[in-house]
Motif scaffolding. Structure first.
Motif, PDB file in Angstrom:
ATOM      1  N   ILE A  12      60.203  25.667  53.814  1.00 15.38           N
ATOM      2  CA  ILE A  12      59.322  25.963  54.799  1.00 15.38           C
ATOM      3  C   ILE A  12      60.334  26.469  55.973  1.00 15.38           C
ATOM      4  CG2 ILE A  12      58.028  24.609  56.666  1.00 15.38           C
ATOM      5  CD1 ILE A  12      58.205  22.158  54.933  1.00 15.38           C
ATOM      6  N   VAL A  13      59.671  27.665  56.715  1.00 15.94           N
ATOM      7  CA  VAL A  13      60.390  28.328  57.653  1.00 15.94           C
ATOM      8  C   VAL A  13      59.512  28.452  58.824  1.00 15.94           C
ATOM      9  CG1 VAL A  13      61.189  30.673  58.162  1.00 15.94           C
ATOM     10  CG2 VAL A  13      61.651  29.742  55.895  1.00 15.94           C
ATOM     11  N   GLY A  14      60.207  28.246  60.023  1.00 17.28           N
ATOM     12  CA  GLY A  14      59.640  28.418  61.353  1.00 17.28           C
ATOM     13  C   GLY A  14      59.850  29.426  61.910  1.00 17.28           C
ATOM     14  N   ASP A  15      59.344  29.730  63.279  1.00 18.32           N
ATOM     15  CA  ASP A  15      59.637  30.797  64.194  1.00 18.32           C
ATOM     16  C   ASP A  15      60.107  30.451  65.373  1.00 18.32           C
ATOM     17  OD1 ASP A  15      59.642  33.360  65.484  1.00 18.32           O
ATOM     18  OD2 ASP A  15      57.594  33.569  65.153  1.00 18.32           O
ATOM     19  N   GLY A  16      61.315  30.420  65.559  1.00 17.40           N
ATOM     20  CA  GLY A  16      62.239  30.006  66.672  1.00 17.40           C
ATOM     21  C   GLY A  16      62.518  28.654  66.514  1.00 17.40           C
ATOM     22  N   ALA A  17      61.709  27.689  65.907  1.00 17.17           N
ATOM     23  CA  ALA A  17      61.938  26.400  65.768  1.00 17.17           C
ATOM     24  C   ALA A  17      61.162  25.898  64.585  1.00 17.17           C
ATOM     25  CB  ALA A  17      61.647  25.782  67.237  1.00 17.17           C
ATOM     26  N   LEU A  18      61.712  24.844  64.189  1.00 18.98           N
ATOM     27  CA  LEU A  18      61.165  24.110  62.799  1.00 18.98           C
ATOM     28  C   LEU A  18      61.522  22.676  62.978  1.00 18.98           C
ATOM     29  CD1 LEU A  18      59.449  24.520  60.357  1.00 18.98           C
ATOM     30  CD2 LEU A  18      61.765  24.373  59.091  1.00 18.98           C
ATOM     31  N   PRO A  19      60.312  21.773  63.320  1.00 21.13           N
ATOM     32  CA  PRO A  19      60.596  20.217  63.635  1.00 21.13           C
ATOM     33  C   PRO A  19      61.165  19.704  62.393  1.00 21.13           C
ATOM     34  CG  PRO A  19      58.206  20.832  64.010  1.00 21.13           C
ATOM     35  CD  PRO A  19      58.891  22.024  63.023  1.00 21.13           C
ATOM     36  N   PRO A  20      62.149  18.764  62.538  1.00 19.99           N
ATOM     37  CA  PRO A  20      62.830  17.910  61.530  1.00 19.99           C
ATOM     38  C   PRO A  20      62.136  17.429  60.509  1.00 19.99           C
ATOM     39  CG  PRO A  20      63.823  17.412  63.675  1.00 19.99           C
ATOM     40  CD  PRO A  20      62.444  18.231  64.020  1.00 19.99           C
ATOM     41  N   ARG A  21      60.765  17.080  60.976  1.00 20.81           N
ATOM     42  CA  ARG A  21      60.096  16.530  59.648  1.00 20.81           C
ATOM     43  C   ARG A  21      59.601  17.387  58.605  1.00 20.81           C
ATOM     44  NH1 ARG A  21      54.547  15.204  63.318  1.00 20.81           N
ATOM     45  NH2 ARG A  21      56.345  14.127  64.164  1.00 20.81           N
ATOM     46  N   ALA A  22      60.114  18.731  58.873  1.00 20.09           N
ATOM     47  CA  ALA A  22      60.049  19.476  57.742  1.00 20.09           C
ATOM     48  C   ALA A  22      60.845  19.244  56.576  1.00 20.09           C
ATOM     49  CB  ALA A  22      60.242  20.893  58.090  1.00 20.09           C
ATOM     50  N   ASP A  23      61.977  18.673  57.137  1.00 21.39           N
ATOM     51  CA  ASP A  23      63.084  18.205  56.183  1.00 21.39           C
ATOM     52  C   ASP A  23      62.520  17.074  55.151  1.00 21.39           C
ATOM     53  OD1 ASP A  23      64.413  19.929  58.009  1.00 21.39           O
ATOM     54  OD2 ASP A  23      66.378  18.525  58.130  1.00 21.39           O
TER      55      ASP A  23
END
Length: 447
Positions: free
Chosen positions: A131-142
């Protein structure tokens, strides 16, 4: 599986093994897609410069060149050593066409110039999800990535496994809290703990990170914490009784806590907080994962990965992400060698349509087409040999049924396993469900 290979480090499967591999890959695809991950394939080659930016892997890279060099100053190319670095390059080049957070799975071959040995190959298949975000990615992605991969491993029914979870933030924050500044050196040393033991790790921490004996022992004490629940937090704090901790440590504790808690709900019994996990590649910055298969501890981690904040960048734009990867070939080789994973037959064919004479080939094809239209895999003999020889061929191929048509157009089908032969109509006859396609049989490991 214990066949002599003409080129070491490169695995070529027999038909029955290939069917088992395809079943495993189809199972992974099904789980990944059910969670919203789309398929991606990237090119086999990258520039050497791109690959060398990510970790100390220069000795493992296979470079690519043409036999005839015309003197053109093209960029040096090399085969990818994993799917993550090419994925990062893909994201930066195609960011304008992607919707973030971007979820993808990628199942492709990779190449590493490793010394061939049991479970280690120079060409092998990896299955990745990120999962990749743009600028930020919430920890819940982990959390999500861990749950999805654990669900996929459960679906494979490969036996008991444990996903071991830590955070490089947690480890690095702890090292800084006890006064060690050369945290990367400590992480690299701790990553070798299972291979070289605590005494040598302690010595390496002191030599490479400039740590005192007391600091090295505290770092080792942290690495020895393992809990199936969130009680690891109290154990970490107990190692710092007179200190307030460190901001990075607090972030790491919170992130691992969330992963362990959620996995206990979604995939109970599959996760453990293991603060010895560090991961060797330099691009990991947060949560890290390793997965061990209980019946095959000698394999080490069969599924690993973690969080990266700056693997993919484009100018001032960053694409943080988190991913996990299964070493498919490594896993398969162990299951084949132990006899745990076999296919019930070596071909997808359910029915072998025989020929009475070569003139019957067209009519036999019509029978096969009728069966295929109803979802029954069928193949037709190429020549009208004696029936006994045609049956023997089908048996050798593992095809369960043989189809006969007499001069009057009457049809019969024979189960060559039992010898039973009955009248049949290609428009209505159907085999048992378990005979429609090869069944993947899993046996208990005999270790």
């Amino acid at each position: 599986m214990a066949r002599q290979a003409s080129l070491s480090g490169y695995l070529e499967l027999l038909p029955q093994e290939r069917l088992a591999e395809l079943h495993l890959l189809d199972t992974l695809r099904g789980i990944f897609e059910s969670h919203g991950y789309g398929s991606l394939e990237t090119r086999a080659v990258e520039t050497v410069e791109t690959l060398l930016q990510k970790g100390e892997i220069d000795k493992e890279i296979y470079t690519v060149s043409r036999i005839h060099d015309d003197g053109a100053k093209d960029a040096r190319l090399a085969l990818r050593f994993d799917n993550t670095v090419p994925f990062a390059r893909y994201v930066t080049e195609n960011a304008g066409h992607l919707a973030f957070p971007y979820r993808r799975y990628q199942i492709q071959k990779v190449w590493r110039g490793e010394r061939p040995q049991a479970g280690r190959f120079r060409e092998f298949t990896q299955a990745d999800i990120d999962i990749v975000g743009d600028g930020a990615l919430p920890p819940r992605a982990d959390v999500e990535i861990a749950v999805v991969m654990a669900s996929a491993l459960e679906a494979l029914q490969i036996g008991d496994f444990t996903m071991r979870i830590n955070s490089r933030k947690l480890s690095e924050g702890f090292y800084r809290a006890i006064g060690i500044e050369q945290t990367a050196e400590v992480l690299r040393a701790v990553d070798k703990l299972e291979k070289i033991g605590p005494a040598r790790v302690e010595q390496e921490i002191m030599e490479t990170a400039g740590a005192t004996s007391e600091q090295a022992q505290q770092a080792l004490a942290l690495a020895q914490i393992r809990t199936p629940d969130v009680s690891f937090v109290e154990q970490v704090r107990a190692l710092l009784p007179d200190q307030t901790g460190h901001e990075l440590l607090e972030e790491g504790l919170a992130e691992v806590t969330e992963v362990i808690h959620e996995m206990s709900i979604r995939v109970p019994g599959r996760a453990v907080a293991d603060l010895s996990i560090a991961r060797g590649l330099d691009y990991y910055t947060g949560t890290v994962f390793e997965t061990v298969l209980h019946d095959h501890p000698q394999l080490g981690s069969i599924c690993s990965g973690g969080r990266y904040e700056s693997l993919a960048t484009k100018g001032k734009r960053t694409f943080p992400g988190v991913g996990l990867s299964i070493g498919v070939t490594r896993l398969l080789s162990a299951l084949f060698d132990s006899g745990e994973l076999v296919a019930s037959r070596s071909v997808p064919t359910a029915v072998y349509v025989t020929l009475r004479s070569d003139d019957d080939w067209g009519a036999a094809q019509n029978v096969a087409d009728t069966l295929r239209s109803r979802g029954i895999n069928a193949e037709v003999a190429l020549s009208a040999e004696k029936f006994g020889k045609q049956i023997k061929y089908a048996d050798k191929r593992g095809i369960p049924f043989v189809w006969f048509t007499d001069d009057d157009g009457r049809h019969e089908v024979k189960d060559i396993r039992s010898g039973d032969q009955v009248q049949a109509d290609p428009a209505s006859w159907t085999p048992a469900d378990e005979d429609l396609s090869p069944q993947i049989i899993r046996k208990t490991a005999d270790l």
